[in-house]
Design a protein around this motif. Structure first.
Motif, short mmCIF file in Angstrom:
data_model
loop_
_atom_site.label_atom_id
_atom_site.label_comp_id
_atom_site.label_asym_id
_atom_site.label_seq_id
_atom_site.Cartn_x
_atom_site.Cartn_y
_atom_site.Cartn_z
N THR A 17 0.83 -1.21 0.00
CA THR A 17 0.00 0.00 0.00
C THR A 17 0.86 1.25 0.00
N TYR A 18 1.91 1.21 0.82
CA TYR A 18 2.75 2.40 0.94
C TYR A 18 3.68 2.58 -0.27
N ALA A 19 4.09 1.50 -0.88
CA ALA A 19 4.86 1.63 -2.12
C ALA A 19 4.03 2.35 -3.18
N SER A 42 -8.94 7.83 10.05
CA SER A 42 -8.27 6.54 10.01
C SER A 42 -8.05 6.04 8.59
N ARG A 43 -9.10 6.03 7.77
CA ARG A 43 -9.00 5.40 6.46
C ARG A 43 -8.00 6.13 5.55
N SER A 44 -7.76 7.39 5.83
CA SER A 44 -6.81 8.16 5.03
C SER A 44 -5.38 8.06 5.54
N ALA A 147 -7.79 2.66 -8.53
CA ALA A 147 -7.60 1.22 -8.30
C ALA A 147 -7.01 0.97 -6.92
N LEU A 148 -7.34 -0.18 -6.35
CA LEU A 148 -6.77 -0.56 -5.05
C LEU A 148 -5.26 -0.70 -5.17
N PRO A 149 -4.53 -0.42 -4.10
CA PRO A 149 -3.06 -0.44 -4.16
C PRO A 149 -2.49 -1.81 -4.51
N GLU A 186 -7.41 -2.63 5.10
CA GLU A 186 -6.54 -2.71 6.27
C GLU A 186 -5.49 -3.80 6.04
N PRO A 187 -4.35 -3.69 6.71
CA PRO A 187 -3.96 -2.65 7.67
C PRO A 187 -3.62 -1.36 6.97
N LEU A 188 -3.83 -0.25 7.69
CA LEU A 188 -3.63 1.07 7.12
C LEU A 188 -2.29 1.68 7.49
N THR A 189 -1.60 1.06 8.42
CA THR A 189 -0.30 1.58 8.84
C THR A 189 0.81 0.98 7.96
#
Length: 608
Positions: A17-19, A42-44, A147-149, A186-189
């Protein structure tokens, strides 16, 4: 738990997600998005953490979404560059709508990034989930359900391209807001995900993962060009203007510094007066103001004048001016040819009387039309001098009459500010009565004063936040002054927090007539039985405690001499300052009407 490296070292990212998000945020920065307003949620989280970690971005935190959106609007207006706006999922996103509507109508480049639940959690009763697809409808230029990550070369190519395209589209003519809805699972972190490993470093395309060299964008996107002006159109307009002595040039709200010089040259060539809206940037400055008419809101109300000065051609630039008497004047002479020049491809023509719509750069139009008027037409100056003398007489009459009033008069705020504001100041006018009084009583002078207002949707909401956004976007430390009514002030009290959080400077002149002052001028005032309940809407609020709660200084000067002293102290001191002026709605209406009568008498005496 191992910590992921963020955008500073994307090849070492351990969370897909973070990439993906890091590449997106990095590409926004490469596409000239340098300011991002974030609301907590949270979601952001992936967006917020990637933004905060990027060294090339300035982050502005706001806890109230509506105020945040108007702050971003003001920041983008002042900077002229796109500003991104981030929130979590659910009703948080819905609170952005008023500012987005204003941005669409006034062509302010906003990039709206709403986080969302993934598809499997929609319409299932999951918390904080509403339908965010096309949430803003026609109020945005473009919507994308992102699109989803994924952490693949193809996904990063997609997200970098999308970032470049979206940022460019906010600026492209017509400029305006773009909405990207970004779902996250999730996870969002940013913790590593052993079950979702990233591809090995050797399989990662370095341009996609790290970006192009020298901070260049992945895709360069040129802003959409304005249409060129057809030769036959220019020849027709030139012939029309050459043959017409009784013409007007009208300039609505404008932020185009390239327009002033060619516009003045066109007016000198045609010998037409320039009716300059208070937001046209023409009423003050070092440029030649000898052809500028600024008090037309007052004298176009007079039958004697409008009967004698019949226009034969109107060349108008941009949106309609604030002054309703000008609109009525055009409607009165519906057969008068009206040429509208618009830089954003809009149809700013509420009279429906335009005979020619030109979508082109106004400065280029002036230059090309002037070139076709060489040698200039030979004509007398009776028409031009009639407008200019009427303007001078009107201003002198209003100034003298205002100074004779014993009771506090709301319009005097602007005659005082014209003398008090230093070079380089910014004057933001709230809607309803402030912008109308600014139109009538702010005549400008030798100082260059930037004038701003939210004149798209003309709402009273979010005005404080917009003014603080303007203050945040200023490069030089020059005063930003907001004139606002009490209901509009109350409407955006949450916006005051930005001044404290971000150490911003703003002087607010609060005109408190305890209600909606503009309604006392409207036909509703003739029905007194329910007027106060439905339209006057007095609140009886004392604003000093809330100003102090947000760390501002509050003062209520007793007279105009004290106002001048208080104002001078405020613009020389950092932080938030609120200067409250108490007025009374009924007497304010009476004083306005006395002024119109005084102008009428003065102009009749001028003719005798």
């Amino acid at each position: 738990m191992a910590q992921v490296n963020t955008i500073n070292d994307p090849l070492q990212a351990e969370n897909p997600t973070y990439a993906y998000v890091n590449a997106f945020i990095d590409e926004l920065q490469r596409s000239a998005v340098h300011n991002i307003v974030i609301c907590p949620g949270s979601r952001s989280t992936p967006l917020a953490m990637a933004i905060a970690a990027h060294p090339g971005l300035k982050t502005w935190m706001h806890v109230d979404e509506r105020s945040a959106a108007f702050f971003a609007l003001g920041l983008a207006k002042q900077s002229g560059q796109p500003v991104a706006l981030v929130c979590t999922s659910g009703t948080a996103a819905a609170n952005f709508l008023p500012a987005i509507a204003e941005a669409k109508l006034t062509h302010v480049p906003l990039l709206v990034l709403t986080a969302d639940r993934p598809h499997e959690l929609r319409e299932t009763g999951a918390p904080q989930a509403i339908d965010q697809n096309r949430l803003y409808g026609t109020h945005v230029k473009w919507f994308v359900e992102v699109a989803l990550p994924e952490a693949t070369n193809e996904a990063l190519r997609y997200i970098r391209t999308l970032a470049d395209r979206a940022a460019a589209l906010t600026r492209a003519v017509p400029a305006g807001p773009v909405h990207l809805n970004l779902p996250f699972r999730e996870p969002l972190t940013p913790a590593p995900l052993p079950d979702h490993p990233l591809p090995p470093v050797e399989r990662r395309d370095p341009i996609l993962w790290q970006g192009r060299a020298e901070n260049a964008p992945y895709v360069r996107v040129n802003d959409a060009p304005l249409g060129s002006i057809a030769d036959e159109d220019l020849e027709q307009i030139a012939a029309q203007a050459r043959a017409t002595a009784h013409g007007l040039i009208v300039v609505g709200p404008s932020f185009d510094p390239t327009l002033t010089t060619p516009l003045l040259q066109l007016a000198r060539t045609l010998r037409y007066p320039i009716l300059a809206d208070p937001l046209s940037q023409l009423r003050g400055g070092s440029h030649d103001q000898s052809l500028i008419v600024s008090s037309y809101d007052a004298f176009l109300r007079l039958e004697d004048f409008t009967e004698r000065f019949v226009p034969e051609l109107v060349i108008r630039f941009g949106a309609m001016p604030v002054a309703k008497p000008f609109l009525l004047y055009l409607n009165r002479y519906a057969d008068c040819p009206q040429i509208v020049v618009d830089a954003q491809g809009d149809w700013n023509e509420p009279t429906r009387l335009a005979t020619h719509m030109i979508h082109a750069r106004p400065a280029a139009f002036c230059e090309e039309l002037t070139a076709r008027l060489t040698p200039p037409p030979v004509r007398g100056d009776e028409w031009l001098q009639g407008w200019l003398q009427t303007d001078r007489t009107t201003r002198q009459t209003l100034q003298a009459a205002i100074e004779d009033f014993q009771a506090p008069f709301e319009g005097r705020v602007f005659t005082e500010l014209a003398a008090l504001l230093p070079e380089g100041s910014t004057l933001f006018a709230g809607n309803s009565m402030p912008i109308r009084d600014m139109d009538t009583f702010f005549w400008g002078g030798p100082q260059t004063i930037s004038t701003i207002g939210n004149r798209g949707a003309n709402g009273i909401d979010g005005v404080i936040s917009s003014a603080l956004g303007v203050s945040a976007g200023k490069q030089a430390r020059t005063p930003t002054v907001l004139v606002i009514g009490d209901l509009s002030f109350f409407h955006d009290l949450n916006g005051l927090l930005a001044a404290r959080l971000h150490q911003l400077d703003l002087v607010i002149i609060l005109i408190n007539n305890d209600g909606g002052g503009i309604f006392s001028f409207l036909p509703q005032a003739a029905y007194p039985e329910h007027f106060e309940q439905l339209f006057g809407t007095p609140t009886g609020l004392e604003f000093q405690p809330v100003v102090q709660m947000y760390g501002g200084t509050y003062q209520r000067p007793a007279d105009w001499s004290a106002f001048r002293q208080t104002f001078q102290q405020s613009i020389q001191t950092r932080g938030l300052h609120v200067i409250e002026l108490r007025t009374e709605r009924t007497s304010n209406v009476a004083m306005h009407r006395q002024l119109w009568q005084a102008v009428g008498s003065a102009l009749r005496n001028q003719e005798d």
